[in-house]
Design a protein around this motif. Structure first.
Motif, PDB file in Angstrom:
ATOM      1  N   UNK A 124       9.565  28.971  13.978  1.00  0.00           N
ATOM      2  CA  UNK A 124       9.278  28.920  12.616  1.00  0.00           C
ATOM      3  C   UNK A 124       9.807  30.335  11.961  1.00  0.00           C
ATOM      4  N   UNK A 125       9.516  31.335  12.369  1.00  0.00           N
ATOM      5  CA  UNK A 125      10.090  32.574  11.680  1.00  0.00           C
ATOM      6  C   UNK A 125      11.591  32.297  11.790  1.00  0.00           C
ATOM      7  N   UNK A 126      12.166  31.946  12.775  1.00  0.00           N
ATOM      8  CA  UNK A 126      13.771  31.699  12.771  1.00  0.00           C
ATOM      9  C   UNK A 126      14.192  30.817  11.591  1.00  0.00           C
ATOM     10  N   UNK A 127      13.319  29.744  11.635  1.00  0.00           N
ATOM     11  CA  UNK A 127      13.935  28.478  10.457  1.00  0.00           C
ATOM     12  C   UNK A 127      13.504  29.507   9.055  1.00  0.00           C
ATOM     13  N   UNK A 128      12.458  29.914   8.534  1.00  0.00           N
ATOM     14  CA  UNK A 128      12.135  30.542   7.374  1.00  0.00           C
ATOM     15  C   UNK A 128      13.174  31.603   6.950  1.00  0.00           C
ATOM     16  N   UNK A 129      13.620  32.463   8.151  1.00  0.00           N
ATOM     17  CA  UNK A 129      14.509  33.415   7.910  1.00  0.00           C
ATOM     18  C   UNK A 129      15.868  32.915   7.563  1.00  0.00           C
ATOM     19  N   UNK A 130      16.144  31.648   8.219  1.00  0.00           N
ATOM     20  CA  UNK A 130      17.422  31.165   7.939  1.00  0.00           C
ATOM     21  C   UNK A 130      17.472  30.732   6.381  1.00  0.00           C
ATOM     22  N   UNK A 131      16.248  30.010   6.195  1.00  0.00           N
ATOM     23  CA  UNK A 131      16.272  29.734   4.692  1.00  0.00           C
ATOM     24  C   UNK A 131      16.529  30.832   3.503  1.00  0.00           C
ATOM     25  N   UNK A 132      15.849  31.875   4.002  1.00  0.00           N
ATOM     26  CA  UNK A 132      15.845  32.956   3.126  1.00  0.00           C
ATOM     27  C   UNK A 132      17.480  33.513   3.055  1.00  0.00           C
ATOM     28  N   UNK A 152      11.339  41.803   3.886  1.00  0.00           N
ATOM     29  CA  UNK A 152      12.643  41.568   2.983  1.00  0.00           C
ATOM     30  C   UNK A 152      12.886  40.225   2.884  1.00  0.00           C
ATOM     31  N   UNK A 153      12.874  39.473   4.263  1.00  0.00           N
ATOM     32  CA  UNK A 153      13.374  37.958   4.272  1.00  0.00           C
ATOM     33  C   UNK A 153      12.389  37.452   3.601  1.00  0.00           C
ATOM     34  N   UNK A 154      10.873  37.933   3.649  1.00  0.00           N
ATOM     35  CA  UNK A 154       9.807  37.011   2.978  1.00  0.00           C
ATOM     36  C   UNK A 154      10.101  36.872   1.725  1.00  0.00           C
ATOM     37  N   UNK A 155      10.228  38.200   1.009  1.00  0.00           N
ATOM     38  CA  UNK A 155      10.661  38.556  -0.513  1.00  0.00           C
ATOM     39  C   UNK A 155      11.687  37.617  -0.932  1.00  0.00           C
ATOM     40  N   UNK A 156      12.749  37.553  -0.079  1.00  0.00           N
ATOM     41  CA  UNK A 156      13.822  36.745  -0.482  1.00  0.00           C
ATOM     42  C   UNK A 156      13.656  35.540  -0.447  1.00  0.00           C
ATOM     43  N   UNK A 171      10.437  34.135  -1.019  1.00  0.00           N
ATOM     44  CA  UNK A 171       9.843  33.445  -2.145  1.00  0.00           C
ATOM     45  C   UNK A 171      10.536  33.658  -3.485  1.00  0.00           C
ATOM     46  N   UNK A 172      11.291  34.510  -3.651  1.00  0.00           N
ATOM     47  CA  UNK A 172      12.387  34.548  -4.473  1.00  0.00           C
ATOM     48  C   UNK A 172      13.233  33.426  -4.812  1.00  0.00           C
ATOM     49  N   UNK A 173      13.624  32.915  -3.906  1.00  0.00           N
ATOM     50  CA  UNK A 173      14.611  31.627  -3.898  1.00  0.00           C
ATOM     51  C   UNK A 173      13.623  30.219  -4.051  1.00  0.00           C
ATOM     52  N   UNK A 174      12.373  30.460  -3.394  1.00  0.00           N
ATOM     53  CA  UNK A 174      11.670  29.304  -3.863  1.00  0.00           C
ATOM     54  C   UNK A 174      11.282  29.232  -5.083  1.00  0.00           C
ATOM     55  N   UNK A 175      11.001  30.354  -5.856  1.00  0.00           N
ATOM     56  CA  UNK A 175      10.601  30.396  -7.086  1.00  0.00           C
ATOM     57  C   UNK A 175      11.603  29.997  -8.172  1.00  0.00           C
TER      58      UNK A 175
END
Length: 193
Positions: free
Chosen positions: A73-81, A183-187, A189-193
């Protein structure tokens, strides 16, 4: 996977809305290669995204308690970021692995517990016809065994306290403990917003 003859529909849809990045929770790269060779579906747009490195296949197990699941899951969400939206996140039926991922993303973006529940249970209505008004006991059983257990596990809280906690902070903590960077979480979130 064109097992239930929906690959062409899905391919046309993701192209029509301009999907730029795909997180495939169900398949491995070997699976995708086999589908691309053996399926009757052309899947032209998905093939293009795959060929250009915009599809991550993580072959996610259904066991969200496992370390392997969390790491994936972390790999996937990091890829999205690290890639551009809009995103397509899918598994086979779009309710369990995708539901878990959607729950994380919704919580990260500040959704309420009720919003997360409504979105999650919509997939069970769409796939199985489970309706809260017509089958309240079945609806509640699915909700308790699936989503509420997922949330309980991710947050570390009992199900009766889930409506009282900050789900965004709880999911952020879960992802950081699992190895995703702030940093990847914030990125993301920024992209999702």
């Amino acid at each position: 996977n064109n097992e239930i003859a929906r690959a062409d529909y899905a391919d046309n849809f993701i192209e029509s809305v301009g999907i730029a990045t795909v997180l495939n929770l169900a398949d491995s790269y070997a699976d995708i290669e086999e589908y691309l060779v053996t399926t009757s579906s052309a899947s032209v747009y998905y093939r293009y995204l795959y060929a250009t490195g915009k599809v991550l296949a993580i072959d996610l197990t259904g066991n969200f308690y496992s370390k392997e699941f969390t790491v994936s899951i972390v790999e996937g969400l990091t890829f999205l970021s690290k890639n551009q939206p809009p995103y397509c996140i899918h598994c086979t039926e779009g309710k369990d692995r995708t539901g878990f991922t959607a729950m994380l993303l919704e919580a990260l973006m500040g959704a309420t517990l009720d919003e997360i529940i409504n979105d999650y249970m919509l997939s069970f209505y769409n796939y199985y016809g489970i309706d809260k008004e017509r089958e309240p006991e079945r609806y509640q059983a699915v909700l308790d065994v699936n989503l509420m257990e997922m949330l309980r596990y991710v947050t570390g809280e009992s199900t009766d306290k889930l409506g009282q906690i900050d789900l965004e902070n709880a999911v952020t903590s879960y992802l950081i403990k699992a190895g995703m960077t702030q940093e990847d979480i914030l990125t993301l979130k920024e992209k999702l917003s």
